[in-house]
Design a protein around this motif. Sequence first.
Motif, PDB file in Angstrom:
ATOM      1  N   GLN A   1      -2.450  -7.427  -4.722  1.00  0.00           N
ATOM      2  CA  GLN A   1      -1.922  -7.398  -3.353  1.00  0.00           C
ATOM      3  C   GLN A   1      -0.490  -6.856  -3.328  1.00  0.00           C
ATOM      4  N   VAL A   2       0.297  -7.266  -4.312  1.00  0.00           N
ATOM      5  CA  VAL A   2       1.671  -6.763  -4.382  1.00  0.00           C
ATOM      6  C   VAL A   2       1.652  -5.257  -4.634  1.00  0.00           C
TER       7      VAL A   2
ATOM      8  N   ARG B   1       5.558   2.331 -10.608  1.00  0.00           N
ATOM      9  CA  ARG B   1       4.987   1.145  -9.962  1.00  0.00           C
ATOM     10  C   ARG B   1       4.002   0.424 -10.866  1.00  0.00           C
TER      11      ARG B   1
ATOM     12  N   ASP C   1      -6.266 -16.935  -9.006  1.00  0.00           N
ATOM     13  CA  ASP C   1      -6.232 -15.652  -8.291  1.00  0.00           C
ATOM     14  C   ASP C   1      -4.976 -14.843  -8.664  1.00  0.00           C
ATOM     15  N   ALA C   2      -4.500 -15.028  -9.871  1.00  0.00           N
ATOM     16  CA  ALA C   2      -3.274 -14.323 -10.281  1.00  0.00           C
ATOM     17  C   ALA C   2      -3.454 -12.799 -10.229  1.00  0.00           C
TER      18      ALA C   2
ATOM     19  N   PHE D   1      -2.899 -19.973 -11.970  1.00  0.00           N
ATOM     20  CA  PHE D   1      -3.478 -19.586 -10.683  1.00  0.00           C
ATOM     21  C   PHE D   1      -4.724 -18.747 -10.949  1.00  0.00           C
TER      22      PHE D   1
ATOM     23  N   SER E   1       2.741 -15.887 -11.320  1.00  0.00           N
ATOM     24  CA  SER E   1       2.395 -17.310 -11.263  1.00  0.00           C
ATOM     25  C   SER E   1       3.643 -18.186 -11.300  1.00  0.00           C
TER      26      SER E   1
ATOM     27  N   LEU F   1       8.446  -7.486  -3.630  1.00  0.00           N
ATOM     28  CA  LEU F   1       8.741  -6.205  -2.966  1.00  0.00           C
ATOM     29  C   LEU F   1      10.250  -5.965  -2.931  1.00  0.00           C
TER      30      LEU F   1
ATOM     31  N   PHE G   1      -3.395 -11.612  -6.675  1.00  0.00           N
ATOM     32  CA  PHE G   1      -2.017 -11.586  -6.154  1.00  0.00           C
ATOM     33  C   PHE G   1      -1.296 -10.326  -6.628  1.00  0.00           C
ATOM     34  N   ALA G   2      -1.440 -10.027  -7.915  1.00  0.00           N
ATOM     35  CA  ALA G   2      -0.782  -8.825  -8.451  1.00  0.00           C
ATOM     36  C   ALA G   2      -1.300  -7.570  -7.756  1.00  0.00           C
TER      37      ALA G   2
ATOM     38  N   VAL H   1       4.779  -8.007 -12.300  1.00  0.00           N
ATOM     39  CA  VAL H   1       4.217  -8.930 -11.299  1.00  0.00           C
ATOM     40  C   VAL H   1       3.131  -9.786 -11.938  1.00  0.00           C
ATOM     41  N   ARG H   2       2.296  -9.142 -12.764  1.00  0.00           N
ATOM     42  CA  ARG H   2       1.239  -9.891 -13.453  1.00  0.00           C
ATOM     43  C   ARG H   2       1.840 -10.964 -14.353  1.00  0.00           C
TER      44      ARG H   2
ATOM     45  N   GLN I   1       5.325 -12.611  -2.502  1.00  0.00           N
ATOM     46  CA  GLN I   1       5.066 -11.176  -2.331  1.00  0.00           C
ATOM     47  C   GLN I   1       6.322 -10.468  -1.802  1.00  0.00           C
TER      48      GLN I   1
ATOM     49  N   ARG J   1       5.198 -18.011  -7.794  1.00  0.00           N
ATOM     50  CA  ARG J   1       4.380 -18.760  -6.825  1.00  0.00           C
ATOM     51  C   ARG J   1       4.494 -20.259  -7.087  1.00  0.00           C
TER      52      ARG J   1
ATOM     53  N   SER K   1       0.798  -3.485  -1.506  1.00  0.00           N
ATOM     54  CA  SER K   1       1.947  -3.472  -0.585  1.00  0.00           C
ATOM     55  C   SER K   1       2.977  -2.430  -1.002  1.00  0.00           C
ATOM     56  N   LEU K   2       3.187  -2.330  -2.311  1.00  0.00           N
ATOM     57  CA  LEU K   2       4.130  -1.320  -2.809  1.00  0.00           C
ATOM     58  C   LEU K   2       3.628   0.075  -2.461  1.00  0.00           C
TER      59      LEU K   2
END
Lengths: 190, 126
Positions: free
Chosen positions: B29-30, A23, B22-23, B20, A35, A60, B26-27, A30-31, A56, A38, B33-34
Amino acid sequence: MSSQRPPTGHDVELAALAAAGDRLAYGELVRRHGSAVRGLLRRMGADSAMADDMAQDAFLAGFEQVADYRGEGAFGGWIKRIAARCYLRKIKREARMILTGEIQDGDDPTALNEPRTASRIDLDEALKALSKGERLCVSLCYGGDWSHAEVAETLNIPIGTVKSHVKRGLDKLRVRLAPKTEGARREAHG
Amino acid sequence: MAEPDFESQLTRLFSEAPPFPDAELFAAQVAASLDRGWALRRVLIGGAGVAAGVVAAAQIAASRFSSELQTLSLDGARGVSADIDAALHKFNQLVATPASVEALWLVAGLAALALAFAVTRAMEEF
């Protein structure tokens, strides 16, 4: 896991690690691409909250499917397609009605009042001049790399409808982006 | 401007992600969630394993074990040692042979779930 430092490497390597359940590797992806995803969803017309929710969900879902990613294309393109599909599923009915003209699809009124100073005009500003349908089709085709046929099939609308929305959108964007590009061209030649 | 030029310029503009601030958030938060999804999966697998175990145990107990115990108590006239021997014999039989096809399936299911749980843990750890 011995180290909590995010792994480094090419997207394909990180995706392979993620497919094996890493993960942290997926977090790095994801990083890198958060952007872009989004941004694409916002450009397609999602408001910021929905765009972030959809992004998001897309990441997932991407983690569940990452074993299917073979590195044949860019990871960014792969995850953007998943995100676009998530968003289209969410707005499919509305999008179909907008694109087929069943409901009014007006231009964004805020865009009409935007000062057209060349330095302020960028893609995101220019997109505001498009109707919802045009914006969705142009963003999918040029930002999500979807073909006209894919958009038509996904939304169950005629391909001609998609093409006409794209054409009208491109005409508007050409006008809105012209000052910047002309200025850039003059700078390049001057 | 020629159309292909404009289209390639547009594709390039679309490929530039807007910044962004808040990039990182966001990462995170993902990632959270994972983690939640993973934890939930573990809990579900573990819960299913426990539930299957309880059902299997109940099935075994309800099918023969209680009746055997009852029989034992009714046959009080027998000698204590003989009773114990008989009970042990019956219990061994019970353990050695599943009470019913359902119980057999339940035990197999429990074993499969336990294995899945172990694999999940192993994947997470390594």
